[in-house]
Design a protein around this motif. Structure first.
Motif, PDB file in Angstrom:
ATOM      1  N   SER A  44      40.475  35.596  -8.398  1.00  0.00           N
ATOM      2  CA  SER A  44      41.048  35.367  -6.986  1.00  0.00           C
ATOM      3  C   SER A  44      40.668  34.041  -6.675  1.00  0.00           C
ATOM      4  O   SER A  44      41.753  33.381  -6.007  1.00  0.00           O
ATOM      5  CB  SER A  44      40.127  36.383  -6.106  1.00  0.00           C
ATOM      6  N   GLY A  54      47.142  27.729  -5.643  1.00  0.00           N
ATOM      7  CA  GLY A  54      48.419  28.052  -4.835  1.00  0.00           C
ATOM      8  C   GLY A  54      49.119  29.263  -5.194  1.00  0.00           C
ATOM      9  O   GLY A  54      50.277  29.485  -4.794  1.00  0.00           O
ATOM     10  N   MET A 114      47.842  32.283  -4.872  1.00  0.00           N
ATOM     11  CA  MET A 114      47.299  33.620  -4.031  1.00  0.00           C
ATOM     12  C   MET A 114      46.945  33.106  -2.679  1.00  0.00           C
ATOM     13  O   MET A 114      46.468  31.932  -2.401  1.00  0.00           O
ATOM     14  CB  MET A 114      46.096  34.203  -4.660  1.00  0.00           C
ATOM     15  N   SER A 115      47.448  33.897  -1.693  1.00  0.00           N
ATOM     16  CA  SER A 115      46.810  33.361  -0.532  1.00  0.00           C
ATOM     17  C   SER A 115      45.484  33.581   0.066  1.00  0.00           C
ATOM     18  O   SER A 115      44.727  34.270  -0.548  1.00  0.00           O
ATOM     19  CB  SER A 115      47.609  34.454   0.685  1.00  0.00           C
ATOM     20  N   LEU A 116      44.918  32.984   1.002  1.00  0.00           N
ATOM     21  CA  LEU A 116      43.590  33.134   1.471  1.00  0.00           C
ATOM     22  C   LEU A 116      43.316  34.338   1.751  1.00  0.00           C
ATOM     23  O   LEU A 116      42.172  34.953   1.519  1.00  0.00           O
ATOM     24  CB  LEU A 116      43.212  32.352   2.396  1.00  0.00           C
ATOM     25  N   GLU A 117      44.218  34.985   2.457  1.00  0.00           N
ATOM     26  CA  GLU A 117      44.021  36.381   3.096  1.00  0.00           C
ATOM     27  C   GLU A 117      43.931  37.498   1.836  1.00  0.00           C
ATOM     28  O   GLU A 117      43.205  38.298   1.991  1.00  0.00           O
ATOM     29  CB  GLU A 117      45.276  36.882   3.832  1.00  0.00           C
ATOM     30  N   ALA A 118      44.748  37.360   0.773  1.00  0.00           N
ATOM     31  CA  ALA A 118      44.579  38.058  -0.459  1.00  0.00           C
ATOM     32  C   ALA A 118      43.112  38.009  -1.186  1.00  0.00           C
ATOM     33  O   ALA A 118      42.502  39.059  -1.510  1.00  0.00           O
ATOM     34  CB  ALA A 118      45.839  37.818  -1.341  1.00  0.00           C
ATOM     35  N   THR A 178      54.146  42.040  11.898  1.00  0.00           N
ATOM     36  CA  THR A 178      53.769  41.607  10.247  1.00  0.00           C
ATOM     37  C   THR A 178      52.671  42.507   9.614  1.00  0.00           C
ATOM     38  O   THR A 178      51.790  42.976  10.448  1.00  0.00           O
ATOM     39  CB  THR A 178      53.124  40.003  10.515  1.00  0.00           C
ATOM     40  N   TYR A 203      43.873  31.434  -5.933  1.00  0.00           N
ATOM     41  CA  TYR A 203      43.911  30.845  -4.476  1.00  0.00           C
ATOM     42  C   TYR A 203      43.855  29.479  -4.624  1.00  0.00           C
ATOM     43  O   TYR A 203      44.764  28.601  -3.989  1.00  0.00           O
ATOM     44  CB  TYR A 203      42.659  31.084  -3.658  1.00  0.00           C
ATOM     45  N   LYS A 230      49.254  42.685   7.939  1.00  0.00           N
ATOM     46  CA  LYS A 230      48.144  41.782   7.437  1.00  0.00           C
ATOM     47  C   LYS A 230      47.174  42.773   6.648  1.00  0.00           C
ATOM     48  O   LYS A 230      46.792  43.826   7.210  1.00  0.00           O
ATOM     49  CB  LYS A 230      47.663  41.200   8.841  1.00  0.00           C
TER      50      LYS A 230
END
Length: 332
Positions: free
Chosen positions: A54, A61, A63-67, A5, A58, A7
């Motif tokens: 950002s 919903g 955008m991902s938390l990681e992004a 994956t 987020y 990351k």
């Protein structure tokens, strides 16, 4: 074959002393931020919407938390590096965020001709600059900011102001009609059930549709405002230690009281420039206690003309009474 994956990665860091100044329009951010920038090691405060975008995306919903965390980490360092080399500095002198208005023009003009590159890494480690970022009412969405920056985020300052003024400002700026329609407005809006809404309406669209502009302003300020009790319920102990509420009226009348606490947290001190900046903004200033009763009569008269509901009239008065009890003891 092993499934791998990908990351996102951003563990290297440049800016080590970050402060956010976040609040509703008209609450005093532009009064407080220039004073902060004038402190020893303070850099010119910046308004970069990427942090708001950002966090909002987020929270919706989208955008991902990681992004979101990665974008925050990258642009904190990107903006801080640019300041150190005099790049992308606002020199439109009439702007509140300009180098001229913050009495920092010479510093950034000098940096334009200085060396850039990796030498800035060592320079920032040695000089320990304090970077100030302004944002618009994203405290409720701010947890990814705390988790992304960790110990680098030294303070999250939340200016607050009497709701009669913030509600009036919201109405006068016509935000509810600008967001999602005016090409100059860059706030996030979204489409839902064939209607367009400002991002902060998510979850109460049906109620929003039933309100007039005055009622929308009251409802919005109520939902976006934070006091200590709301902060205590939402944030962890470690996060709460970094959140500082600053009353517009108290800062205007006694800025030194807040500055002493800020200086201690940031390990800094006021400078001769601080006195100059405060003088240009008439700080400290006297506030005539009678303006609050006058403003109450004025705004309630406007509310009556707009025929707001009894519920929102009561909410308006409640917000004012609550604010006065929390922050204006000794002023009115």
């Amino acid at each position: 074959m092993t499934n791998l994956t990908r990351k996102l990665y951003r563990e290297q860091k440049l800016a080590e002393n970050v402060v956010f100044v976040d609040g509703i329009s008209g609450c005093g951010k532009s009064m407080i931020a220039p004073v902060l920038s004038s402190l020893k090691r303070g850099e010119l405060w910046m308004l970069d919407h990427i942090f708001e975008y950002s966090l909002i995306m987020y929270s919706m919903g989208l955008m991902s938390l990681e992004a979101a965390e990665t974008m925050i980490k990258i642009f904190i360092d990107h903006d801080s590096y640019n300041l150190m080399i005099g790049r992308n500095i606002n020199t439109r002198s009439s702007d509140d965020s300009s180098a001229q208005k913050n009495k920092m023009y010479e510093r950034y003009q000098r940096r334009i001709n200085e060396q850039d590159g990796d030498i800035i890494i060592d320079k920032m480690k040695k000089e320990k600059p304090i970077n100030f970022f302004m944002s618009h009412y994203i405290l409720n969405e701010s947890k990814p900011l705390f988790s992304a920056l960790k110990e680098r985020l030294k303070l999250f300052i939340v200016p607050v102001r009497h709701p009669y003024w913030t509600i009036e400002n919201w109405i006068n700026q016509d935000w509810d009609n600008k967001m999602g329609s005016n090409p100059r407005d860059v706030a996030i809006a979204y489409e839902f059930n064939k209607n367009i809404y400002p991002w902060h309406v998510k979850g109460w669209e049906e109620k929003y549709d039933q309100l007039n502009n005055f009622e929308r302003a009251i409802e919005t300020i109520n939902r976006l405002s934070f006091d200590q009790s709301k902060i205590d319920k939402k944030f962890s102990v470690a996060q709460k230690e970094k959140i500082m509420i600053i009353s517009f009226e108290k800062f205007a009348t006694d800025p030194q009281n807040y500055l002493q606490s800020i200086n201690k947290i940031l390990d800094t001190e006021t400078t001769s420039k601080t006195e100059s900046v405060m003088s240009s903004m008439n700080l400290p200033r006297k506030i005539d206690p009678s303006i609050f009763s006058l403003k109450k009569n004025e705004i309630l008269e406007k509310a009556n003309k707009e025929k707001i509901s009894s519920h929102h009239r009561d909410l308006l008065i409640h917000l004012a009474d609550q604010y006065e009890n929390n922050y204006l003891q000794g002023i009115i």
